[in-house]
Design an enzyme around this catalytic site. Structure first.
Site, PDB file in Angstrom:
ATOM      1  CG  HIS A  67      -1.711   1.219   1.414  1.00 33.64           C
ATOM      2  ND1 HIS A  67      -1.399   2.149   2.377  1.00 33.64           N
ATOM      3  CD2 HIS A  67      -2.795   1.710   0.754  1.00 33.64           C
ATOM      4  CE1 HIS A  67      -2.253   3.154   2.319  1.00 33.64           C
ATOM      5  NE2 HIS A  67      -3.116   2.913   1.347  1.00 33.64           N
ATOM      6  CD  GLU A  70      -2.805   2.518  -3.573  1.00 36.74           C
ATOM      7  OE1 GLU A  70      -3.393   3.617  -3.501  1.00 36.74           O
ATOM      8  OE2 GLU A  70      -3.156   1.509  -2.932  1.00 36.74           O
ATOM      9  CG  HIS A  71      -0.086   6.255  -0.520  1.00 36.37           C
ATOM     10  ND1 HIS A  71      -0.615   7.380   0.064  1.00 36.37           N
ATOM     11  CD2 HIS A  71      -0.991   5.261  -0.295  1.00 36.37           C
ATOM     12  CE1 HIS A  71      -1.776   7.091   0.623  1.00 36.37           C
ATOM     13  NE2 HIS A  71      -2.033   5.799   0.427  1.00 36.37           N
ATOM     14  CD  GLU A 147      -4.984   5.478   3.436  1.00 34.11           C
ATOM     15  OE1 GLU A 147      -5.595   4.465   3.017  1.00 34.11           O
ATOM     16  OE2 GLU A 147      -4.020   5.993   2.817  1.00 34.11           O
TER      17      GLU A 147
END
Length: 447
Positions: A67, A70-71, A147
């Protein structure tokens, strides 16, 4: 009158089915698999690039890395400045985003069809030319931590689900949260992100799905131009993961939080995923979830617990077989005012036992089949959803043929197969039962 209405709906669905998109798939010499879904009703195209890597492929101690990368993929390359990728998509009237699961990571853009070549150019660029600075990594790590703060640590339901999953899977990496454990996110480094990128981001570990106003020949030419020159990786290996040991006893989790507004009970059972060439059991579980907890007014649990006894304000069931490895089947009950979690769990158990004893009503089963067929047909109008169906299936081990066959497999499932699946999966020895409660309720448990 009812028969005429059903006949009319059937004819409408038949007409819609005739509009089904044409599917083409091929593989470039460098290993990139390409799926084209043609639909010329609007001059729009969805471009989705999927990688066969997700949170379950991370090394121990690096949860959240897939993840995090991905950022970072929205940072710069040799030709694009940080943020320029999304800014270019927006400047061309489109939208873009990305998402990570346990089994895959995907990036997509929705643009006018004459911008497809530009999307491929930029996506192919960041497949091989990602450039990261230490400031990029530090800044984005803070973004991911925030997040997690907002979506998990500030949400008692999300924290509860995270704990239940870790109890359900003792050994398999599905136990990890996709966003990562907080202490491990803190330690994610530039070197770790680049190593993960260099290992997994390659054409022979990717699937390109293009849906919309294009032809297969157009996509092939553009894919060969932009993705074709990329060199395949020699580091892509079979996805062999730790195997979950047999679960031989029920497990329980309770979580109390002052922020809980509505307590509930939820139970998950280990369940098989959709298997290549043999999707019948997964299809039976898909129908079982709808029968038990789909529509509140007509499902078994909703009808009995919400409308007949009033013990619940909500009762449902869920199953998602889109996984590379075995998944879960779940049921949940939100008790009505004055009903304890203990009583709600007892009511849930009672309804499940009655269902296993009584079986499935013929009319309810036929109605469900019709509803499922209608949903599948109407889904053909959603190009992005259709593209996602293929990308998700292919990254979790299915073939194009499996994905195309799925609607027919669902329609072919019998009541006996659904009941067989129910008796196999609704096994307390493979279950985790969880209570989400207020702190006041926790203080009273056992007293």
């Amino acid at each position: 009158m009812i028969r005429a209405l059903v006949l009319g709906l059937s004819l409408s669905l038949a007409a819609l089915s005739a509009r089904a998109a044409e599917i083409t798939d091929f593989t470039l010499p460098n290993g990139l698999q390409v799926v084209v879904i043609e639909d010329d009703r609007a001059p729009v195209v969805v471009h989705m690039l999927w990688y066969r890597v997700g949170a379950a492929d991370e090394a121990p101690g690096e949860s959240g890395l897939a993840h995090f990368l991905e950022h970072l993929m929205f940072k710069g390359t040799d030709t694009l400045a940080p943020g320029e990728f999304s800014a270019t998509v927006a400047a061309n009237g489109g939208s873009d985003n990305a998402f990570t699961s346990w089994d895959y990571t995907a990036y997509f853009q929705r643009v006018a069809s004459d911008r497809l070549g530009l999307m491929m150019q930029m996506e192919a660029d960041r497949m091989k030319n990602l450039r990261l600075t230490q400031d990029d990594v530090d800044t984005e790590r803070d973004v991911v931590i925030e997040e997690r703060n907002q979506r998990t640590d500030s949400n008692p339901g999300a924290r509860f689900a995270e704990q239940r999953r870790a109890v359900q899977f003792l050994n398999h990496p599905y136990r990890r949260p996709i966003i990562g454990w907080r202490h491990e996110i803190d330690a994610l480094s530039k070197d770790a992100a680049l190593a993960f990128y260099e290992k997994y981001y390659a054409p022979n570990n990717a699937i390109l799905v293009v849906a919309g106003d294009v032809t297969a020949d157009q996509v092939r030419a553009l894919a060969e131009q932009h993705y074709g020159p990329l060199v395949p990786s020699d580091r892509i290996a079979p996805r062999v993961r730790p195997v979950e040991p047999p679960q031989i006893a029920p497990r329980r989790v309770s979580y109390a939080d002052a922020r809980v507004a509505q307590p509930y009970v939820v139970r998950t059972y280990l369940a098989p995923q959709r298997r290549p060439g043999d999707q019948t059991q997964a299809a039976a579980l898909t129908l079982l979830a709808e029968l038990l907890g789909g529509d509140s007014a007509t499902s078994v649990m909703g009808r009995k617990l919400q409308f007949e006894t009033g013990e619940a304000i909500y009762a449902g069931a869920f199953y998602d077989g889109s996984a590379l490895d075995p998944s879960t089947f779940g049921v949940t009950v939100v008790p009505a005012e004055g009903v304890t979690l203990e009583a709600a769990e007892a009511a849930m158990d009672r309804v499940l036992a009655e269902f296993l004893e009584e079986g499935i009503d013929d009319a309810a089963f036929e109605r469900l089949k019709f509803q499922v067929r209608a949903a599948q047909v109407y889904a053909l109008d959603d190009m992005q959803g259709l593209a996602r169906r293929y990308g998700e299936g292919l990254t979790t081990g299915l073939t194009v043929a499996d994905i195309e066959a799925w609607p027919g497999v669902l329609q072919a499932v019998t009541k006996d197969q659904v009941m067989e699946a129910a008796r196999s999966v609704l096994n307390m020895d493979t279950s985790v039962t969880g209570w989400l409660m207020t702190e006041d309720a926790q203080a009273g448990v056992g007293q």
